[in-house]
Design an enzyme around this catalytic site. Structure first.
Site, PDB file in Angstrom:
ATOM      1  CG  LEU A  43       6.419  -7.278  -2.132  1.00 33.03           C
ATOM      2  CD1 LEU A  43       6.250  -6.607  -3.490  1.00 33.03           C
ATOM      3  CD2 LEU A  43       5.328  -8.305  -1.907  1.00 33.03           C
ATOM      4  CG  ASP A  44      10.747  -2.201  -1.780  1.00 31.71           C
ATOM      5  OD1 ASP A  44      11.742  -2.956  -1.872  1.00 31.71           O
ATOM      6  OD2 ASP A  44      10.563  -1.219  -2.520  1.00 31.71           O
ATOM      7  N   PRO A  45       9.471  -3.771   2.210  1.00 29.57           N
ATOM      8  CG  PRO A  45      10.978  -3.597   4.000  1.00 29.57           C
ATOM      9  CD  PRO A  45      10.889  -3.457   2.498  1.00 29.57           C
ATOM     10  CG  LEU A  46       5.440   1.176   1.285  1.00 30.21           C
ATOM     11  CD1 LEU A  46       4.801   1.847   2.499  1.00 30.21           C
ATOM     12  CD2 LEU A  46       5.913   2.235   0.292  1.00 30.21           C
ATOM     13  CB  ALA A  47       5.211  -3.677  -1.381  1.00 32.42           C
TER      14      ALA A  47
END
Length: 315
Positions: A43-47
């Site tokens: 899960l990307d840092p942005l998410a």
């Protein structure tokens, strides 16, 4: 020894690898023995949102979690496309075109079912053994190949009036300005393995005659795990400090809620633990979870010649 799942509600700004490190720290704080820990899908840092972390023997099921269906809420901001297709990137194009809510809702059915999608250049996919994002950051021109994914559902987010609604609610929604042009929209999607929401947002914007990028991304479900089962990092830290980490851990079998249980005797369990085939064992064809007095023994497949071990558990 703990064998199971900690389902984190990952905050924005934290990468999946650092989330795994946080769980490892919690295990140490709680005085638990050293064991394997891994996540069930980046899960990307942005998410933000659901990030299943496997502990001990549950790590043997991480691959199943990677393949699982996932659900997301996401917001598209129209008028600007970035190189990363999210708000962390640099703007590469702009447009004055803004769609109406009605136009957005009309286009969504064309993005459901089996579709072709070009992944973002800023992704972890490998090109000749090197991550695409590393090549993109180095200034290389990255050509990503299109691939098939499945969008099981795609709707306007319920909090914006999307999804099935009584006739009165639909009238109210029209009165709120479905024909007004909008700068952004929040959608809810349930998707197959390998789907990039950033690419989906880009393609929706293009289909509407404009461009856009993702400014909010929240995973609401990963396989059987949802936000109602997810815990915060603060809750995890408190449970670890109190040496009550079991309060935060779901059983290994929680990831197998779609697999029927198959009770076996202690003798049969011993054979399965040694990888032997149980010949002549009556069982429904397909995957089963062999259990001995409720304890997981092995994920098995019932074939014509008997039960074969797919994945054994040492618990």
């Amino acid at each position: 020894m703990i064998h199971g799942w900690i389902v984190l509600d990952k905050p924005v700004g934290l990468g999946s690898t650092k989330a795994v490190s946080a769980v490892k720290r919690a295990l140490r704080e709680a005085g638990e023995p050293k064991t394997r820990v891994g996540h069930g899908g980046t899960l990307d840092p942005l998410a933000s949102g659901v990030l299943p972390i496997a502990i001990g023997e549950a790590t043997k099921l991480a691959g199943r979690m990677l393949d699982a269906t996932k659900a997301y809420d996401f917001t598209i901001r129209f008028g600007e496309e970035t190189d990363t297709l999210d708000r962390e990137g640099t703007a590469v194009a702009t447009s004055d075109v803004r769609p109406t809510v009605a136009e957005i809702e009309a286009i969504l059915p064309t993005f459901t079912g089996e579709i072709e999608q070009v992944p973002p250049a800023y992704s972890a996919l490998k090109i000749d053994g090197k991550a695409a994002y590393a090549r993109a950051r180095a200034g290389e021109e990255v050509e990503m190949e299109s691939r098939g994914v499945v969008i099981h559902s795609l709707i306007r987010h319920p909090r914006e009036g999307g999804g099935p609604a009584p006739e009165t609610q639909q009238r109210d929604s029209r009165l709120r300005g479905n024909d007004d042009r909008v700068n952004e929209i929040t959608l809810a999607a349930t998707v197959s393995k390998g789907t990039y929401i950033r690419s989906l947002a880009r393609d929706i914007a293009h289909a509407l005659g404009t461009i856009g990028h993702v400014v909010m991304l929240r995973r609401t479900k990963a396989g059987p795990f949802g936000l109602d089962q997810a815990i915060s990092l603060d809750f995890l830290a408190e449970a670890a400090k109190a040496r009550q980490l079991t309060r935060a851990v779901m059983p290994l079998t929680a990831a197998l809620d779609d697999i029927p249980a198959l009770p076996v005797t202690s003798g049969q369990a011993q054979l399965l633990r040694h990888g032997q085939v149980l010949a002549g064992f009556p069982a429904t064809p397909g995957l089963q979870l062999a259990t001995d007095e409720g304890r997981a023994v092995a994920l098995v497949e019932a074939l014509a010649d008997g039960l074969r071990v797919v994945r054994g558990f040492n618990v």
